[in-house]
Write a protein that holds these residues in place. Structure first.
Motif, PDB file in Angstrom:
ATOM      1  N   GLY A 228       0.378  -0.851   0.090  1.00  0.00           N
ATOM      2  CA  GLY A 228       0.074  -0.052  -0.192  1.00  0.00           C
ATOM      3  C   GLY A 228       0.512   1.709  -0.076  1.00  0.00           C
ATOM      4  N   TYR A 229       0.508   2.429   0.846  1.00  0.00           N
ATOM      5  CA  TYR A 229       1.040   2.795   0.725  1.00  0.00           C
ATOM      6  C   TYR A 229       1.820   3.672   1.527  1.00  0.00           C
ATOM      7  CZ  TYR A 229      -1.389   5.607   4.274  1.00  0.00           C
ATOM      8  OH  TYR A 229      -2.497   5.258   5.603  1.00  0.00           O
ATOM      9  N   LEU A 230       3.601   3.766   0.909  1.00  0.00           N
ATOM     10  CA  LEU A 230       4.426   3.912   1.955  1.00  0.00           C
ATOM     11  C   LEU A 230       4.504   5.373   2.438  1.00  0.00           C
ATOM     12  CD1 LEU A 230       7.440   2.201   0.240  1.00  0.00           C
ATOM     13  CD2 LEU A 230       5.627   0.997   1.819  1.00  0.00           C
ATOM     14  N   VAL A 231       4.759   6.049   3.896  1.00  0.00           N
ATOM     15  CA  VAL A 231       5.100   7.271   4.345  1.00  0.00           C
ATOM     16  C   VAL A 231       6.968   7.505   4.391  1.00  0.00           C
ATOM     17  CG1 VAL A 231       4.822   8.419   6.234  1.00  0.00           C
ATOM     18  CG2 VAL A 231       3.084   6.325   5.482  1.00  0.00           C
ATOM     19  N   ASN A 232       6.403   8.311   3.648  1.00  0.00           N
ATOM     20  CA  ASN A 232       8.211   8.448   4.113  1.00  0.00           C
ATOM     21  C   ASN A 232       8.067  10.137   5.505  1.00  0.00           C
ATOM     22  OD1 ASN A 232       9.169   7.678   1.405  1.00  0.00           O
ATOM     23  ND2 ASN A 232       8.572   9.901   0.912  1.00  0.00           N
ATOM     24  N   HIS A 233       8.820   9.837   6.387  1.00  0.00           N
ATOM     25  CA  HIS A 233       9.418  10.173   7.745  1.00  0.00           C
ATOM     26  C   HIS A 233      10.879  10.766   7.960  1.00  0.00           C
ATOM     27  CE1 HIS A 233       9.742   6.661   9.993  1.00  0.00           C
ATOM     28  NE2 HIS A 233       9.245   6.136   8.847  1.00  0.00           N
ATOM     29  N   SER A 234      10.684  11.930   8.166  1.00  0.00           N
ATOM     30  CA  SER A 234      11.803  11.939   9.492  1.00  0.00           C
ATOM     31  C   SER A 234      12.020  11.034  10.819  1.00  0.00           C
ATOM     32  CB  SER A 234      11.813  12.917   9.627  1.00  0.00           C
ATOM     33  OG  SER A 234      10.659  14.036  10.772  1.00  0.00           O
ATOM     34  N   ALA A 235      13.549  10.318  10.751  1.00  0.00           N
ATOM     35  CA  ALA A 235      13.876   9.391  11.442  1.00  0.00           C
ATOM     36  C   ALA A 235      14.711   9.847  12.813  1.00  0.00           C
ATOM     37  CB  ALA A 235      14.276   7.999  10.151  1.00  0.00           C
ATOM     38  N   ARG A 236      14.132  10.621  13.517  1.00  0.00           N
ATOM     39  CA  ARG A 236      15.056  11.283  14.610  1.00  0.00           C
ATOM     40  C   ARG A 236      14.820  10.637  15.989  1.00  0.00           C
ATOM     41  NH1 ARG A 236      14.902  16.353  11.463  1.00  0.00           N
ATOM     42  NH2 ARG A 236      12.837  16.548  12.769  1.00  0.00           N
ATOM     43  N   THR A 237      15.515  10.221  16.819  1.00  0.00           N
ATOM     44  CA  THR A 237      15.129   9.627  17.760  1.00  0.00           C
ATOM     45  C   THR A 237      15.504  10.656  18.881  1.00  0.00           C
ATOM     46  OG1 THR A 237      15.800   7.609  17.711  1.00  0.00           O
ATOM     47  CG2 THR A 237      15.676   8.208  20.313  1.00  0.00           C
ATOM     48  N   TYR A 238      15.016  11.526  19.909  1.00  0.00           N
ATOM     49  CA  TYR A 238      13.786  12.579  20.551  1.00  0.00           C
ATOM     50  C   TYR A 238      14.755  12.046  21.661  1.00  0.00           C
ATOM     51  CZ  TYR A 238      11.774  14.886  16.868  1.00  0.00           C
ATOM     52  OH  TYR A 238      11.408  15.552  15.203  1.00  0.00           O
ATOM     53  N   LEU A 239      15.562  12.464  22.524  1.00  0.00           N
ATOM     54  CA  LEU A 239      15.769  12.561  23.749  1.00  0.00           C
ATOM     55  C   LEU A 239      15.378  13.496  24.701  1.00  0.00           C
ATOM     56  CD1 LEU A 239      19.186  10.438  24.225  1.00  0.00           C
ATOM     57  CD2 LEU A 239      17.134   9.482  23.718  1.00  0.00           C
ATOM     58  N   ILE A 240      14.989  12.849  25.972  1.00  0.00           N
ATOM     59  CA  ILE A 240      14.552  13.660  26.911  1.00  0.00           C
ATOM     60  C   ILE A 240      14.376  13.633  28.077  1.00  0.00           C
ATOM     61  CG2 ILE A 240      11.811  14.593  27.801  1.00  0.00           C
ATOM     62  CD1 ILE A 240      10.756  13.285  25.197  1.00  0.00           C
ATOM     63  N   ASP A 241      14.906  14.465  29.121  1.00  0.00           N
ATOM     64  CA  ASP A 241      15.289  14.074  30.094  1.00  0.00           C
ATOM     65  C   ASP A 241      14.553  13.669  31.109  1.00  0.00           C
ATOM     66  OD1 ASP A 241      14.864  16.156  30.762  1.00  0.00           O
ATOM     67  OD2 ASP A 241      16.796  17.696  30.985  1.00  0.00           O
ATOM     68  N   ARG A 242      15.073  14.044  32.172  1.00  0.00           N
ATOM     69  CA  ARG A 242      14.405  13.453  33.916  1.00  0.00           C
ATOM     70  C   ARG A 242      13.640  14.602  34.115  1.00  0.00           C
ATOM     71  NH1 ARG A 242      16.189   8.241  36.096  1.00  0.00           N
ATOM     72  NH2 ARG A 242      18.866   8.020  35.634  1.00  0.00           N
ATOM     73  N   SER A 243      13.857  15.490  33.720  1.00  0.00           N
ATOM     74  CA  SER A 243      13.419  16.558  33.851  1.00  0.00           C
ATOM     75  C   SER A 243      11.838  17.386  32.800  1.00  0.00           C
ATOM     76  CB  SER A 243      14.239  17.991  34.380  1.00  0.00           C
ATOM     77  OG  SER A 243      14.752  17.748  35.237  1.00  0.00           O
ATOM     78  N   GLY A 244      11.829  16.279  32.181  1.00  0.00           N
ATOM     79  CA  GLY A 244      10.984  16.566  31.019  1.00  0.00           C
ATOM     80  C   GLY A 244      11.670  17.585  30.303  1.00  0.00           C
ATOM     81  N   TYR A 245      13.060  18.115  29.903  1.00  0.00           N
ATOM     82  CA  TYR A 245      13.335  19.389  28.792  1.00  0.00           C
ATOM     83  C   TYR A 245      13.813  17.872  27.251  1.00  0.00           C
ATOM     84  CZ  TYR A 245      13.363  23.050  31.767  1.00  0.00           C
ATOM     85  OH  TYR A 245      12.496  24.303  32.139  1.00  0.00           O
ATOM     86  N   LEU A 246      13.113  18.687  26.275  1.00  0.00           N
ATOM     87  CA  LEU A 246      14.105  17.818  25.253  1.00  0.00           C
ATOM     88  C   LEU A 246      15.801  17.867  24.834  1.00  0.00           C
ATOM     89  CD1 LEU A 246      13.396  16.225  22.467  1.00  0.00           C
ATOM     90  CD2 LEU A 246      12.894  18.848  21.577  1.00  0.00           C
ATOM     91  N   ARG A 247      16.239  17.421  24.784  1.00  0.00           N
ATOM     92  CA  ARG A 247      17.663  17.816  24.794  1.00  0.00           C
ATOM     93  C   ARG A 247      18.682  17.366  23.985  1.00  0.00           C
ATOM     94  NH1 ARG A 247      20.405  17.098  30.845  1.00  0.00           N
ATOM     95  NH2 ARG A 247      21.598  17.646  29.620  1.00  0.00           N
ATOM     96  N   LEU A 248      18.146  16.466  22.982  1.00  0.00           N
ATOM     97  CA  LEU A 248      19.054  16.162  21.938  1.00  0.00           C
ATOM     98  C   LEU A 248      18.070  15.277  20.894  1.00  0.00           C
ATOM     99  CD1 LEU A 248      21.549  13.736  21.793  1.00  0.00           C
ATOM    100  CD2 LEU A 248      20.475  14.696  24.116  1.00  0.00           C
ATOM    101  N   THR A 249      18.827  15.400  19.478  1.00  0.00           N
ATOM    102  CA  THR A 249      17.964  14.298  18.634  1.00  0.00           C
ATOM    103  C   THR A 249      19.248  13.234  18.150  1.00  0.00           C
ATOM    104  OG1 THR A 249      17.983  15.425  16.878  1.00  0.00           O
ATOM    105  CG2 THR A 249      16.240  15.591  18.257  1.00  0.00           C
ATOM    106  N   LEU A 250      18.608  12.330  17.832  1.00  0.00           N
ATOM    107  CA  LEU A 250      19.729  11.489  17.083  1.00  0.00           C
ATOM    108  C   LEU A 250      18.906  10.832  15.509  1.00  0.00           C
ATOM    109  CD1 LEU A 250      19.915   9.098  20.237  1.00  0.00           C
ATOM    110  CD2 LEU A 250      21.828  10.192  19.502  1.00  0.00           C
ATOM    111  N   ASN A 251      19.729  11.563  14.426  1.00  0.00           N
ATOM    112  CA  ASN A 251      19.760  11.074  13.189  1.00  0.00           C
ATOM    113  C   ASN A 251      19.649   9.735  13.068  1.00  0.00           C
ATOM    114  OD1 ASN A 251      19.242  13.345  12.645  1.00  0.00           O
ATOM    115  ND2 ASN A 251      21.535  14.064  12.140  1.00  0.00           N
ATOM    116  N   PHE A 252      19.430   9.122  12.149  1.00  0.00           N
ATOM    117  CA  PHE A 252      18.763   7.373  11.919  1.00  0.00           C
ATOM    118  C   PHE A 252      20.269   7.551  10.881  1.00  0.00           C
ATOM    119  CE2 PHE A 252      18.262   4.164   8.805  1.00  0.00           C
ATOM    120  CZ  PHE A 252      17.205   2.893   9.643  1.00  0.00           C
TER     121      PHE A 252
END
Lengths: 202, 142
Positions: A158-182
Motif C-alpha cells: 500500500g502507500y508508504l510514509v516517508n518520514h523523518s526518523a530522528r530519535t528525540y531524547l528527553i531528560d528526567r526533568s522533561g527537557y528535550l535535550r537532543l536528537t539522534l539522526n537515523f
C-alpha cells in the motif's frame, strides 16, 4: 642555574595539566547527537493508550524518554531503531525502567492503538506505542518538527510514509535535550542515553 | 639458504593469489526480523559475486508472505527516510552487495504466519545471469 630552569619547566607542565583537568571536569559531557541549545521543555503529548488510559509525556518525568515517530507498515527503518533501543534497554539491567521508549504513529489511517502497541511490544513489552486521529497527531508532529509524506509507490504494502526518523531524547526533568539522526551507531546512541541517565533530578 | 627461503615464500604467495575463486554467486548470513501474521518484515543477507561479470538480483520469492519486494531505504533530500522499490540490485563482478537495515532489504509484505525468533523460512533470489538460489532464513532479533 640549570636546576632552576628545570624547576620552572616542571611547574609549568604540572600547571597546564591541572588546568586542563579542571576544564575537562567542569565542562558537561558532550553528546554525539544534535544537542538543543538551550534545551526546551518537551512539547506535551496526550494520547489514549491501548488499555484505555491516558498517556501524558509530562507524567514520564523522572525517566529518560526516547521518542520516535514511525508506522507499523514500516519493515526496515522503524524496526532498526526499535531493535537498537531494545538492546540498549536490555543492557541497562536494573536501570532499564529509567528509560522509557515511546513510539508515535505517522500513519493514523492504518495504525490502531492495538496494532501499534503489538508492534512495539514485539521488541520490548515495556515500549509504549501510541496513535490517535490525524487531528490529534498533527499538533504533535508539528511541535516536534516531524515531516511525513504518504507516497504511492505501487508497492503491495500500500502507500508508504516517508518520514523523518530522528530519535528525540528527553531528560528526567522533561527537557528535550537532543536528537539522534537515523544511522547513528548503537554505541553513540548508548553514549548519549547514558549521559542523560546519569543526571539526577534537580 | 636465505635466498631459498625468500623464493619459497614468494612461490607460496603467488600460488595463494592464483587460487581460483569459485566462479559463482554466494549468499551468506541471511536473517529476518520477527513480525506478526499479516504484518510486514524484512530479510537481509550478503551477496558475493565470484564471477567476472556484473550480476543483479532481480526478484525474490517466498511463500511466507503475500508479496515480496526489493526496496532501498535512504535519506531523502528533505531529511526524511524513504523506501524506494528496486527493479534490480547490482552485485559487481568480484565484489559484494550487502542487504542490511537502513539500506537494501527484501520486504516481506503481509506475512502468512507469525515469524518468531528461532523460526526459519525459505526465500528464493533470482538473478539476471546466475541461477536462482534458495536460502533458509532464520528469524532473529538483531
Amino acid at each position: 642555574m640549570r636546576a632552576r630552569w628545570l624547576w620552572g619547566l616542571v611547574t609549568f607542565v604540572v600547571g597546564v595539566a591541572v588546568f586542563a583537568g579542571w576544564l575537562a571536569l567542569r565542562r558537561p559531557p558532550e553528546f554525539v547527537g544534535v544537542a538543543l541549545e538551550p534545551p526546551l521543555p518537551a512539547p506535551e503529548i496526550v494520547l489514549q493508550t491501548v488499555d484505555g488510559t491516558t498517556f501524558r509525556l509530562t507524567e514520564q518525568r523522572g525517566k529518560v524518554v526516547a521518542l520516535f515517530f514511525g508506522y507499523t507498515t514500516c519493515p526496515d527503518v522503524c524496526p532498526a531503531t526499535l531493535a537498537e533501543l531494545r538492546q540498549i534497554r536490555a543492557e541497562l539491567g536494573a536501570q532499564a525502567d529509567d528509560l522509557q521508549v515511546v513510539f508515535i504513529s505517522v500513519d493514523p489511517q492504518r495504525d490502531t492503538p492495538e496494532r501499534i502497541q503489538e508492534y512495539v511490544s514485539r521488541f520490548d513489552p515495556a515500549f509504549i506505542g501510541l496513535t490517535g486521529s490525524e487531528a490529534e497527531l498533527q499538533p504533535i508532529w508539528d511541535a516536534y518538527g516531524v515531516f511525513r509524506e504518504e507516497v504511492d509507490t505501487g508497492s503491495a504494502a500500500g502507500y508508504l510514509v516517508n518520514h523523518s526518523a530522528r530519535t528525540y531524547l528527553i531528560d528526567r526533568s522533561g527537557y528535550l535535550r537532543l536528537t539522534l539522526n537515523f544511522g547513528t551507531s548503537i554505541n553513540d546512541m548508548r553514549h548519549d542515553i547514558l549521559i542523560l541517565l546519569k543526571e539526577k533530578m534537580p | 639458504m636465505k635466498k631459498f627461503v625468500v623464493m619459497l615464500l614468494a612461490l607460496a604467495l603467488t600460488l595463494a593469489a592464483c587460487q581460483p575463486q569459485p566462479a559463482q554467486i554466494t549468499v551468506s548470513d541471511p536473517w529476518a526480523r520477527p513480525a506478526g501474521e499479516g504484518e510486514n518484515s524484512a530479510a537481509f543477507f550478503v551477496i558475493q559475486n565470484g564471477t567476472s561479470q556484473d550480476d543483479a538480483v532481480v526478484r525474490a520469492e517466498s511463500d511466507v508472505a503475500a508479496a515480496v519486494e526489493i526496496h532501498l531505504s535512504k535519506m531523502g533530500e528533505n531529511g526524511a527516510m524513504q523506501m524506494i522499490r528496486q527493479d534490480k540490485v547490482v552485485v559487481p563482478a568480484g565484489g559484494e552487495t550487502v542487504f542490511k537495515p537502513g539500506s537494501y532489504h527484501v520486504m516481506l509484505i503481509g506475512l502468512q504466519r507469525e515469524l518468531k525468533e528461532g523460526d526459519t523460512f525459505t526465500l528464493t533470489l533470482y538473478f539476471e545471469k546466475s541461477d536462482p538460489q534458495t536460502l533458509t532464513v532464520p528469524v532473529e532479533q538483531r
